[in-house]
Design a protein around this motif. Sequence first.
Motif, PDB file in Angstrom:
ATOM      1  N   PRO A  87      -2.365  48.865 -23.407  1.00 51.02           N
ATOM      2  CA  PRO A  87      -1.093  48.072 -23.639  1.00 51.02           C
ATOM      3  C   PRO A  87      -0.965  47.923 -25.125  1.00 51.02           C
ATOM      4  N   PRO A  95       4.731  50.259 -20.457  1.00 52.45           N
ATOM      5  CA  PRO A  95       5.727  49.189 -19.619  1.00 52.45           C
ATOM      6  C   PRO A  95       4.412  48.376 -18.764  1.00 52.45           C
ATOM      7  N   PHE A  96       3.561  47.871 -19.396  1.00 56.10           N
ATOM      8  CA  PHE A  96       2.474  47.209 -18.544  1.00 56.10           C
ATOM      9  C   PHE A  96       2.861  46.007 -17.616  1.00 56.10           C
ATOM     10  N   GLN A  97       4.014  45.330 -18.324  1.00 56.20           N
ATOM     11  CA  GLN A  97       4.394  44.185 -17.391  1.00 56.20           C
ATOM     12  C   GLN A  97       5.040  44.694 -16.337  1.00 56.20           C
ATOM     13  N   ARG A  98       5.656  45.831 -16.243  1.00 62.37           N
ATOM     14  CA  ARG A  98       6.386  46.332 -15.199  1.00 62.37           C
ATOM     15  C   ARG A  98       5.379  47.042 -14.209  1.00 62.37           C
ATOM     16  N   PRO A 108       7.631  37.135 -13.324  1.00 59.32           N
ATOM     17  CA  PRO A 108       8.358  36.611 -14.650  1.00 59.32           C
ATOM     18  C   PRO A 108       8.368  34.977 -14.860  1.00 59.32           C
ATOM     19  N   GLY A 112       8.505  34.194 -20.116  1.00 63.58           N
ATOM     20  CA  GLY A 112       8.380  35.756 -20.506  1.00 63.58           C
ATOM     21  C   GLY A 112       7.130  36.149 -19.980  1.00 63.58           C
ATOM     22  N   VAL A 113       6.018  35.590 -20.223  1.00 64.07           N
ATOM     23  CA  VAL A 113       4.667  36.118 -19.636  1.00 64.07           C
ATOM     24  C   VAL A 113       4.769  35.685 -18.125  1.00 64.07           C
ATOM     25  N   LEU A 114       3.920  36.653 -17.462  1.00 60.02           N
ATOM     26  CA  LEU A 114       4.037  36.815 -16.161  1.00 60.02           C
ATOM     27  C   LEU A 114       2.998  35.720 -15.558  1.00 60.02           C
ATOM     28  N   TRP A 125      -3.272  42.004 -19.559  1.00 59.95           N
ATOM     29  CA  TRP A 125      -3.759  43.197 -19.059  1.00 59.95           C
ATOM     30  C   TRP A 125      -4.337  44.036 -20.281  1.00 59.95           C
ATOM     31  N   ARG A 126      -5.468  44.752 -20.150  1.00 64.27           N
ATOM     32  CA  ARG A 126      -6.322  45.351 -21.214  1.00 64.27           C
ATOM     33  C   ARG A 126      -6.219  46.903 -21.145  1.00 64.27           C
ATOM     34  N   TYR A 169      12.959  34.873 -26.106  1.00 61.57           N
ATOM     35  CA  TYR A 169      12.097  34.267 -26.750  1.00 61.57           C
ATOM     36  C   TYR A 169      12.485  34.509 -28.315  1.00 61.57           C
ATOM     37  N   CYS A 174       9.557  30.620 -33.709  1.00 59.66           N
ATOM     38  CA  CYS A 174       7.949  30.318 -33.085  1.00 59.66           C
ATOM     39  C   CYS A 174       6.925  30.928 -34.251  1.00 59.66           C
ATOM     40  N   HIS A 213      -5.919  34.688 -30.168  1.00 55.41           N
ATOM     41  CA  HIS A 213      -5.000  35.310 -29.717  1.00 55.41           C
ATOM     42  C   HIS A 213      -3.740  34.806 -30.777  1.00 55.41           C
ATOM     43  N   MET A 214      -3.587  33.430 -30.978  1.00 56.20           N
ATOM     44  CA  MET A 214      -2.736  33.107 -31.809  1.00 56.20           C
ATOM     45  C   MET A 214      -2.390  33.780 -33.243  1.00 56.20           C
ATOM     46  N   ALA A 220       1.040  40.001 -35.997  1.00 62.11           N
ATOM     47  CA  ALA A 220       1.643  41.015 -35.319  1.00 62.11           C
ATOM     48  C   ALA A 220       3.093  40.812 -35.736  1.00 62.11           C
TER      49      ALA A 220
HETATM   50  C1  B12 Z   1       5.571  43.901 -28.424  1.00 63.38           C
HETATM   51  C2  B12 Z   1       4.649  42.506 -27.616  1.00 63.38           C
HETATM   52  C3  B12 Z   1       4.872  41.476 -28.133  1.00 63.38           C
HETATM   53  C4  B12 Z   1       5.682  40.983 -29.424  1.00 63.38           C
HETATM   54  C5  B12 Z   1       7.225  40.828 -28.890  1.00 63.38           C
HETATM   55  C6  B12 Z   1       7.500  40.185 -27.666  1.00 63.38           C
HETATM   56  C7  B12 Z   1       9.058  39.776 -27.284  1.00 63.38           C
HETATM   57  N1  B12 Z   1       9.802  39.933 -28.125  1.00 63.38           N
HETATM   58  O1  B12 Z   1       9.077  39.270 -26.077  1.00 63.38           O
HETATM   59  C8  B12 Z   1       5.155  39.703 -29.946  1.00 63.38           C
HETATM   60  C9  B12 Z   1       4.281  40.002 -31.246  1.00 63.38           C
HETATM   61  C10 B12 Z   1       6.089  38.612 -30.361  1.00 63.38           C
HETATM   62  C11 B12 Z   1       4.210  39.321 -28.672  1.00 63.38           C
HETATM   63  C12 B12 Z   1       3.753  37.769 -28.571  1.00 63.38           C
HETATM   64  C13 B12 Z   1       2.944  37.401 -27.574  1.00 63.38           C
HETATM   65  N2  B12 Z   1       2.475  38.361 -26.516  1.00 63.38           N
HETATM   66 CO1  B12 Z   1       2.951  40.143 -26.111  1.00 63.38          CO
HETATM   67  N3  B12 Z   1       3.247  42.001 -26.033  1.00 63.38           N
HETATM   68  C14 B12 Z   1       3.792  43.013 -26.413  1.00 63.38           C
HETATM   69  C15 B12 Z   1       3.556  44.327 -25.975  1.00 63.38           C
HETATM   70  C16 B12 Z   1       2.701  44.991 -26.866  1.00 63.38           C
HETATM   71  C17 B12 Z   1       4.740  45.429 -25.627  1.00 63.38           C
HETATM   72  C18 B12 Z   1       5.928  44.777 -25.118  1.00 63.38           C
HETATM   73  C19 B12 Z   1       6.951  45.707 -24.651  1.00 63.38           C
HETATM   74  O2  B12 Z   1       7.850  46.136 -25.624  1.00 63.38           O
HETATM   75  N4  B12 Z   1       6.580  46.593 -23.670  1.00 63.38           N
HETATM   76  C20 B12 Z   1       7.595  47.700 -23.564  1.00 63.38           C
HETATM   77  C21 B12 Z   1       8.463  47.566 -22.454  1.00 63.38           C
HETATM   78  C22 B12 Z   1       9.475  48.623 -21.930  1.00 63.38           C
HETATM   79  O3  B12 Z   1       7.500  47.394 -21.416  1.00 63.38           O
HETATM   80  P1  B12 Z   1       7.840  46.430 -19.918  1.00 63.38           P
HETATM   81  O4  B12 Z   1       6.472  45.992 -19.279  1.00 63.38           O
HETATM   82  O5  B12 Z   1       8.710  47.284 -19.066  1.00 63.38           O
HETATM   83  O6  B12 Z   1       8.698  45.306 -20.732  1.00 63.38           O
HETATM   84  C23 B12 Z   1       9.193  44.552 -19.723  1.00 63.38           C
HETATM   85  C24 B12 Z   1       8.659  42.907 -19.965  1.00 63.38           C
HETATM   86  O7  B12 Z   1       8.167  42.926 -21.263  1.00 63.38           O
HETATM   87  C25 B12 Z   1       9.975  42.181 -19.644  1.00 63.38           C
HETATM   88  N5  B12 Z   1      10.325  41.169 -20.511  1.00 63.38           N
HETATM   89  C26 B12 Z   1       9.890  40.668 -21.756  1.00 63.38           C
HETATM   90  N6  B12 Z   1      10.425  39.490 -22.137  1.00 63.38           N
HETATM   91  C27 B12 Z   1      10.569  39.034 -21.090  1.00 63.38           C
HETATM   92  C28 B12 Z   1      11.263  37.858 -20.947  1.00 63.38           C
HETATM   93  C29 B12 Z   1      11.643  37.481 -19.776  1.00 63.38           C
HETATM   94  C30 B12 Z   1      11.873  35.990 -19.299  1.00 63.38           C
HETATM   95  C31 B12 Z   1      11.488  38.364 -18.585  1.00 63.38           C
HETATM   96  C32 B12 Z   1      11.749  37.844 -17.311  1.00 63.38           C
HETATM   97  C33 B12 Z   1      10.776  39.583 -18.634  1.00 63.38           C
HETATM   98  C34 B12 Z   1      10.608  39.854 -19.956  1.00 63.38           C
HETATM   99  O8  B12 Z   1      11.187  43.148 -19.951  1.00 63.38           O
HETATM  100  C35 B12 Z   1      10.816  44.333 -20.181  1.00 63.38           C
HETATM  101  C36 B12 Z   1      11.432  45.478 -19.705  1.00 63.38           C
HETATM  102  O9  B12 Z   1      11.322  45.579 -18.378  1.00 63.38           O
HETATM  103  C37 B12 Z   1       3.178  43.855 -24.636  1.00 63.38           C
HETATM  104  C38 B12 Z   1       1.894  44.945 -24.094  1.00 63.38           C
HETATM  105  C39 B12 Z   1       2.787  45.929 -23.386  1.00 63.38           C
HETATM  106  N7  B12 Z   1       2.500  47.104 -23.457  1.00 63.38           N
HETATM  107  O10 B12 Z   1       3.621  45.733 -22.473  1.00 63.38           O
HETATM  108  C40 B12 Z   1       2.390  42.460 -24.781  1.00 63.38           C
HETATM  109  C41 B12 Z   1       2.506  41.483 -23.668  1.00 63.38           C
HETATM  110  C42 B12 Z   1       3.752  41.407 -23.153  1.00 63.38           C
HETATM  111  N8  B12 Z   1       2.165  40.300 -24.743  1.00 63.38           N
HETATM  112  C43 B12 Z   1       1.450  39.278 -24.170  1.00 63.38           C
HETATM  113  C44 B12 Z   1       1.161  37.857 -24.613  1.00 63.38           C
HETATM  114  C45 B12 Z   1      -0.037  37.260 -23.721  1.00 63.38           C
HETATM  115  C46 B12 Z   1       1.620  37.656 -25.707  1.00 63.38           C
HETATM  116  C47 B12 Z   1       1.507  36.262 -26.351  1.00 63.38           C
HETATM  117  C48 B12 Z   1       1.318  35.051 -25.373  1.00 63.38           C
HETATM  118  C49 B12 Z   1       0.068  36.401 -27.013  1.00 63.38           C
HETATM  119  C50 B12 Z   1      -0.659  34.999 -27.231  1.00 63.38           C
HETATM  120  N9  B12 Z   1      -0.475  34.368 -28.271  1.00 63.38           N
HETATM  121  O11 B12 Z   1      -1.634  34.634 -26.507  1.00 63.38           O
HETATM  122  C51 B12 Z   1       2.628  36.163 -27.383  1.00 63.38           C
HETATM  123  C52 B12 Z   1       3.429  35.157 -27.140  1.00 63.38           C
HETATM  124  C53 B12 Z   1       3.632  34.181 -28.233  1.00 63.38           C
HETATM  125  C54 B12 Z   1       3.225  32.859 -27.857  1.00 63.38           C
HETATM  126  N10 B12 Z   1       4.161  31.832 -28.013  1.00 63.38           N
HETATM  127  O12 B12 Z   1       2.175  32.514 -27.340  1.00 63.38           O
HETATM  128  C55 B12 Z   1       0.970  40.015 -22.685  1.00 63.38           C
HETATM  129  C56 B12 Z   1       1.577  39.210 -21.409  1.00 63.38           C
HETATM  130  C57 B12 Z   1       0.399  38.766 -20.210  1.00 63.38           C
HETATM  131  C58 B12 Z   1       1.226  38.482 -19.171  1.00 63.38           C
HETATM  132  N11 B12 Z   1       0.394  37.541 -18.526  1.00 63.38           N
HETATM  133  O13 B12 Z   1       2.361  38.739 -18.885  1.00 63.38           O
HETATM  134  C59 B12 Z   1       1.163  41.445 -22.688  1.00 63.38           C
HETATM  135  C60 B12 Z   1       1.462  41.906 -21.395  1.00 63.38           C
HETATM  136  C61 B12 Z   1      -0.178  42.098 -23.500  1.00 63.38           C
HETATM  137  C62 B12 Z   1      -1.355  42.107 -22.599  1.00 63.38           C
HETATM  138  N12 B12 Z   1      -2.253  42.421 -23.157  1.00 63.38           N
HETATM  139  O14 B12 Z   1      -1.427  41.732 -21.171  1.00 63.38           O
HETATM  140  N13 B12 Z   1       4.153  40.078 -27.867  1.00 63.38           N
END
Ligand code: B12
Length: 220
Positions: A87, A95-98, A108, A112-114, A125-126, A169, A174, A213-214, A220
């Motif tokens: 990821p 797209p790990f969350q998907r 969701p 935002g976090v799942l 997810w690792r 978000y 933040c 993590h913070m 980042a």
């Molecule tokens: C870039 C990124 C960030 C960025 C930007 C995030 C943002 N603007 O929302 C930053 C650096 C800010 C960030 C922060 C954090 N993140 Co982050 N991040 C990512 C990363 C690497 C890529 C996300 C991405 O762009 N994916 C690309 C798109 C195409 O993929 P996708 O899965 O289809 O994305 C969908 C979801 O992200 C969803 N989505 C995104 N935001 C939201 C919000 C809502 C309300 C909903 C419904 C859906 C949704 O919509 C996208 C389109 O389908 C992912 C890992 C990954 N590869 O997914 C982790 C990830 C999303 N992050 C994660 C986490 C835990 C965090 C933090 C909480 C870390 C922490 N401190 O502990 C923080 C949040 C800060 C806080 N207040 O605590 C986890 C979430 C785990 C979970 N249980 O869901 C992930 C999956 C990493 C992991 N190893 O598991 N993150």
Amino acid sequence: MPDKYAGTAVYSLTATLAPFGLITRGGFHPGPADSVPGDPRTVLLVGNAGPAMWRAFQGSGMGSLDAWVRDAVDRAAAICGAEPLYPFDGPPFLPFQRWAQRAAPVHPSPIGVLIHPDYGLWHAWRAALAFADRLDLPAPQERPSPCATCAVKPCLATCPVGAFTRAGYNVPACTAHIDRPSGTDCLLEGCRARRACPVGTEWRYVPAQAEFHMRAFRRA
Ligand code: B12
Ligand code: SF4
Ligand code: SF4
């Protein structure tokens, strides 16, 4: 892991990852819409819940969690003949969350976090492992989102700077807060909004893990 996996690649994977505090988190049979590189027939997800992975990582003496995970999962993938995907490799990010929503009973949350019905917000997810073959997978678990019956939604009322809005978000608000003395609580104990959630509190990250993590998030 069901007994029917005894002696299979999936079983070896689970056993190989266990000392690292990493768990298999379900799988799915991908189609073109899933955008999985290499067009595999099965994907298994690997992740963590609670502090188990953190304790194993601490014991390793390594500084980079991502490098430690890659080391462990690359080896496990070689044993079971799969292609590892991560990821944190990107951008563009995979797209790990998907994928997670295809593989496990997660939904969701408003922040935002799942959310998982047992682990709450304390899981991640690792890696993913992509297999060329179609493996048997357990039927997907249908479990409703805990958010659906959470009337008060304390996660949305707790952030001191209101970073979770209808527009999404607000990352700059933040990070500005956690850089100020008043944000020390978020930095050292973890996101207050996440801590306010009443689900899965027994899986909550320990303070050193939350701080790690913070700090990584702030960089980042
Ligand atoms: C870039 C990124 C960030 C960025 C930007 C995030 C943002 N603007 O929302 C930053 C650096 C800010 C960030 C922060 C954090 N993140 Co982050 N991040 C990512 C990363 C690497 C890529 C996300 C991405 O762009 N994916 C690309 C798109 C195409 O993929 P996708 O899965 O289809 O994305 C969908 C979801 O992200 C969803 N989505 C995104 N935001 C939201 C919000 C809502 C309300 C909903 C419904 C859906 C949704 O919509 C996208 C389109 O389908 C992912 C890992 C990954 N590869 O997914 C982790 C990830 C999303 N992050 C994660 C986490 C835990 C965090 C933090 C909480 C870390 C922490 N401190 O502990 C923080 C949040 C800060 C806080 N207040 O605590 C986890 C979430 C785990 C979970 N249980 O869901 C992930 C999956 C990493 C992991 N190893 O598991 N993150
Ligand atoms: S506080 Fe309630 S709405 Fe917010 S994530 Fe937890 S269960 Fe869902
Ligand atoms: S880390 Fe603190 S400032 Fe950032 S979203 Fe969570 S509660 Fe708000």
